[in-house]
Design an enzyme around this catalytic site. Sequence first.
Site, PDB file in Angstrom:
ATOM      1  N   ILE A 121       0.864  -1.174   0.000  1.00  0.00           N
ATOM      2  CA  ILE A 121       0.000   0.000   0.000  1.00  0.00           C
ATOM      3  C   ILE A 121       0.904   1.227   0.000  1.00  0.00           C
ATOM      4  CG2 ILE A 121      -0.137  -0.061   2.536  1.00  0.00           C
ATOM      5  CD1 ILE A 121      -2.923   1.143   2.349  1.00  0.00           C
ATOM      6  N   SER A 122       0.579   2.207  -0.824  1.00  0.00           N
ATOM      7  CA  SER A 122       1.411   3.405  -0.946  1.00  0.00           C
ATOM      8  C   SER A 122       1.371   4.246   0.317  1.00  0.00           C
ATOM      9  CB  SER A 122       0.958   4.254  -2.132  1.00  0.00           C
ATOM     10  OG  SER A 122       1.203   3.601  -3.348  1.00  0.00           O
TER      11      SER A 122
END
Length: 283
Positions: A121-122
């Site tokens: 996940i960024s």
Amino acid sequence: MSDPAARKPRRWPLSLDRIGLPASAPGERTMTTADAQTLRPQRPLSDALREANRQRAAPVPQSDPQAFRQHMVLRLRQAGCQDERVLAAMNAVPRHLFVDSALMAQAYEDTSLPIGLGQTISKPSVVARMIELLRHRPGGPAMARVLEIGTGCGYQAAVLAQVADRVVTIERLRGLHDRALRQLAPLQLPGIQQVYGDGRLGHAAAAPYDGIIAAAGGHDLPAAWLDQLARGGRLVAPVHDPALRSQVLMVVDKLDDGSIVQRIHEAVRFVPLESGTSDFGHS
């Protein structure tokens, strides 16, 4: 002798008053890798896993997650995010619901975390940065339709749904597509349409899009994305720049007359953009 302050890295390197202005020439570069530190939205998976394992035993915060989100938003503001609508969107979406329960203690830190199938996940700062860029398009901040390339765990789609009427999000890995379906369901966001398919092809059925945002980078921008971008729309995506021999964040505007203006922003490191679909991880 150069001014030392000029070499200081800037986490939010481009002020909004320099975004959305016509380029003086095609391919104008507003920023190079020499101007800012590399924006790392997704750490190498090995690093993310190592950090996750180190802190896996950390206690999960018992207080209201909203307090942690508010602190995250405060850090984003201090880092330079100026768009109040984006800050409100980041505050509205419970990021801890999109990571494994063992990693909830880290959910509101500015860090990427593993989500399975070799993906991460960024960072919140990168999600906010790209959406802020997307909203300051030639046609104005209001967006009816947005196309997201790379659903991942669904977190960025949930944030986009706070600033756009409709979000079409495409994921090529069936396992991640299924996971995002499960994780987005409790939020009951009617404006999100999830598609299992090849992101390089976009999704012509819902085009044109006021904004297109990609969570993976290739050596080119697929023609389908530009075709599906509305006039007055903006595309934000990582692209490999052969001149700089690195990946950079590219902003592409389609003006009212149909012409294209592109600008290169800071250096980034995203996962590779791949073609086709895969049932990997599908249960």
